[in-house]
Design a protein around this motif. Structure first.
Motif, PDB file in Angstrom:
ATOM      1  N   GLN A 198      17.090  54.330  10.371  1.00 55.33           N
ATOM      2  CA  GLN A 198      18.174  54.865   9.163  1.00 55.33           C
ATOM      3  C   GLN A 198      18.574  54.018   9.130  1.00 55.33           C
ATOM      4  O   GLN A 198      20.231  54.023   9.279  1.00 55.33           O
ATOM      5  N   PRO A 199      18.140  52.654   8.552  1.00 55.97           N
ATOM      6  CA  PRO A 199      19.168  51.220   8.207  1.00 55.97           C
ATOM      7  C   PRO A 199      20.339  51.531   7.447  1.00 55.97           C
ATOM      8  O   PRO A 199      20.697  52.605   6.863  1.00 55.97           O
ATOM      9  N   ALA A 200      21.228  50.157   8.500  1.00 56.06           N
ATOM     10  CA  ALA A 200      22.554  50.210   7.481  1.00 56.06           C
ATOM     11  C   ALA A 200      22.310  49.170   6.600  1.00 56.06           C
ATOM     12  O   ALA A 200      22.750  48.137   7.430  1.00 56.06           O
ATOM     13  N   CYS A 201      21.556  49.071   6.045  1.00 56.58           N
ATOM     14  CA  CYS A 201      21.398  47.442   4.773  1.00 56.58           C
ATOM     15  C   CYS A 201      22.508  47.493   4.242  1.00 56.58           C
ATOM     16  O   CYS A 201      22.513  45.381   3.911  1.00 56.58           O
ATOM     17  N   ARG A 203      24.890  46.501   6.002  1.00 56.76           N
ATOM     18  CA  ARG A 203      24.983  45.829   6.517  1.00 56.76           C
ATOM     19  C   ARG A 203      24.829  44.581   7.382  1.00 56.76           C
ATOM     20  O   ARG A 203      25.112  43.577   8.192  1.00 56.76           O
ATOM     21  N   CYS A 204      23.436  44.774   6.526  1.00 56.97           N
ATOM     22  CA  CYS A 204      22.299  43.471   7.125  1.00 56.97           C
ATOM     23  C   CYS A 204      22.753  41.967   6.217  1.00 56.97           C
ATOM     24  O   CYS A 204      22.699  42.252   5.495  1.00 56.97           O
ATOM     25  N   PRO A 205      22.574  40.803   7.729  1.00 56.80           N
ATOM     26  CA  PRO A 205      22.700  38.958   7.069  1.00 56.80           C
ATOM     27  C   PRO A 205      21.604  39.252   6.187  1.00 56.80           C
ATOM     28  O   PRO A 205      21.840  38.115   5.268  1.00 56.80           O
ATOM     29  N   LEU A 206      20.482  39.825   5.933  1.00 52.29           N
ATOM     30  CA  LEU A 206      19.071  39.694   5.297  1.00 52.29           C
ATOM     31  C   LEU A 206      18.852  39.924   3.948  1.00 52.29           C
ATOM     32  O   LEU A 206      17.456  40.467   3.155  1.00 52.29           O
ATOM     33  N   ALA A 207      19.720  41.329   3.790  1.00 55.68           N
ATOM     34  CA  ALA A 207      19.389  42.311   2.582  1.00 55.68           C
ATOM     35  C   ALA A 207      18.792  41.333   1.525  1.00 55.68           C
ATOM     36  O   ALA A 207      18.599  41.918   0.740  1.00 55.68           O
ATOM     37  N   ASP A 208      19.724  40.730   1.224  1.00 47.25           N
ATOM     38  CA  ASP A 208      19.391  39.834  -0.028  1.00 47.25           C
ATOM     39  C   ASP A 208      17.532  39.354  -0.519  1.00 47.25           C
ATOM     40  O   ASP A 208      17.339  39.291  -1.371  1.00 47.25           O
TER      41      ASP A 208
HETATM   42  S1  SF4 Z   1      17.888  44.288   4.127  1.00 51.16           S
HETATM   43 FE1  SF4 Z   1      18.397  44.240   6.770  1.00 51.16          FE
HETATM   44  S2  SF4 Z   1      18.471  46.530   7.375  1.00 51.16           S
HETATM   45 FE2  SF4 Z   1      17.867  47.414   5.151  1.00 51.16          FE
HETATM   46  S3  SF4 Z   1      15.525  47.376   5.674  1.00 51.16           S
HETATM   47 FE3  SF4 Z   1      15.878  45.625   5.432  1.00 51.16          FE
HETATM   48  S4  SF4 Z   1      16.018  44.156   6.662  1.00 51.16           S
HETATM   49 FE4  SF4 Z   1      16.650  46.459   7.478  1.00 51.16          FE
END
Ligand code: SF4
Length: 367
Positions: A198-201, A203-208
């Motif tokens: 269950q990701p915390a998008c 806070r993700c450095p690759l979300a964009d």
């Molecule tokens: S944005 Fe980051 S945390 Fe969310 S699904 Fe993609 S890789 Fe995983």
């Protein structure tokens, strides 16, 4: 395969990891250089297979105090090694680690991935992780967490493990460009702390740039795997005592429980007294022990015999004073601990012969 260039795509991971990385006792301060102690990396990677970081930390610290070098571990007594591993489970890892330490002590560290993968207990993932973290080799280490992260980033359908070779080829240039140790640990950290099931998008450095997030498909990538069927059984776990000695199964040489001493067990069948043990036993409240493929309803029992009793086949009498030093799995440790506390009142008159004849008939214990 029209995936973006990995070095640019994964670039934000490196500064993110430098900002958020946890201090762990096996983690080097300098992620640009080879690790000052490859043995610490090897120990941590073996311990981290199937075990959470928080659980591993105190075990790792004690282990490195006790066996600080490959040579010290290789020379250690096998029982002492199992005892130090007690509580981590999957004891095969301890034996592999000792064997790998023996090879390293005799021959030095391997100089390539193939050599690392030939060490006992190092599958392709662990060998690649040790190569990257200990030696700065651009060897992609993809575990379950990394496969989940990459599947989401690249919006892959189906089981990402079937694309393992393609994914390793894709990641390798990023390792070379961003630092093998840093990027390997950054991917691990992202999978363990942000891109969890269950990701915390947020806070993700690759979300964009994450394909699954942009497409709104995070919940369906990767697809859920079917869980293995779990068998439920009920068993009596027996501390049979006579003349201050206890009956135990000595360690098997091979298999999952190799190296561990075990109490005898009897699986409760339909013919056994409903709801209770046979007469003559003291007991304690039971518990449920859960393994990957099996759930045990354990009833711990203590049978005290008047005098010594001929050993049942495959069992050995061990003095009470030696119990604490024997390596045991979690379930059996628990009964050993219970023996220090009074059990419930004895039930009727003992019938040890009937019970012990069942231990003989039972042969190898279930465990
Ligand atoms: S944005 Fe980051 S945390 Fe969310 S699904 Fe993609 S890789 Fe995983």
């Amino acid at each position: 395969m029209s995936w973006p260039s990995a070095p640019e795509f994964l670039a934000p991971l490196a500064p993110w990891f430098d900002r958020v990385r946890r201090e762990l006792p096996w983690r080097a301060a300098d992620l640009e250089a080879p690790h000052p102690d490859p043995y610490a990396v090897l120990v941590s990677e073996l311990m981290l297979q199937q075990t959470q970081v928080a659980t591993v930390i105190p075990f790792f610290t004690r282990w490195m105090e006790r066996f600080p070098t490959p040579a010290r571990l290789a020379a250690a007594d096998e029982d002492a090694v199992h005892k130090a591993w007690e509580g981590l489970g999957y004891y095969r890892r301890a034996r592999f680690l000792k064997a790998a330490a023996g090879t390293v002590a005799d021959e030095g560290w391997p100089t390539d991935l193939q050599g690392l993968a030939a060490l006992p207990g190092l599958g392709p993932y662990t060998a690649a992780a040790v190569g990257a973290i200990a030696f700065q080799w651009p060897t992609p280490a993809l575990d379950g967490n990394a496969f989940r992260v990459l599947a989401r980033l690249l919006e892959l359908d189906g089981d990402p493990k079937t694309r393992a070779a393609d994914l390793r080829t894709w990641v390798a240039p990023a390792l070379a460009a961003l630092g093998p140790s840093r990027l390997t640990q950054a991917l691990m950290e992202l999978g363990a702390t942000v891109c969890t099931p269950q990701p915390a998008c947020g806070r993700c450095p690759l979300a964009d740039r994450c394909g699954a997030r942009v497409a709104g498909r995070v919940a369906e990538i990767p697809p859920a795997t079917r869980r293995a069927q779990v068998r439920s059984i009920e068993l009596w776990l027996l501390a049979v005592e006579a003349e201050d000695r206890f009956l135990l199964h000595p360690p098997a040489v091979r298999g999952l429980l190799a190296g561990l001493w075990r109490w005898p067990t009897l699986e409760v069948t339909a013919g056994d007294a409903p709801g209770g043990p046979p007469p003559g036993l003291q007991g304690w409240p039971g518990w449920t022990q859960v393994y990957t493929h099996r759930r045990e309803a354990v009833r711990p029992l203590h049978l005290q015999l008047e005098a010594g009793f001929q050993e049942a086949s495959g069992l050995r009498w061990m003095p009470r004073t030696g119990l604490a030093a024997l390596p045991m799995g979690k379930r059996d440790q628990r009964l050993r601990d219970l023996l220090r506390t009074p059990g419930e009142a004895p039930l009727e008159a003992p019938d040890p012969q009937a019970l012990l004849s069942r231990l003989r008939a039972d042969g190898a214990p279930s465990a």
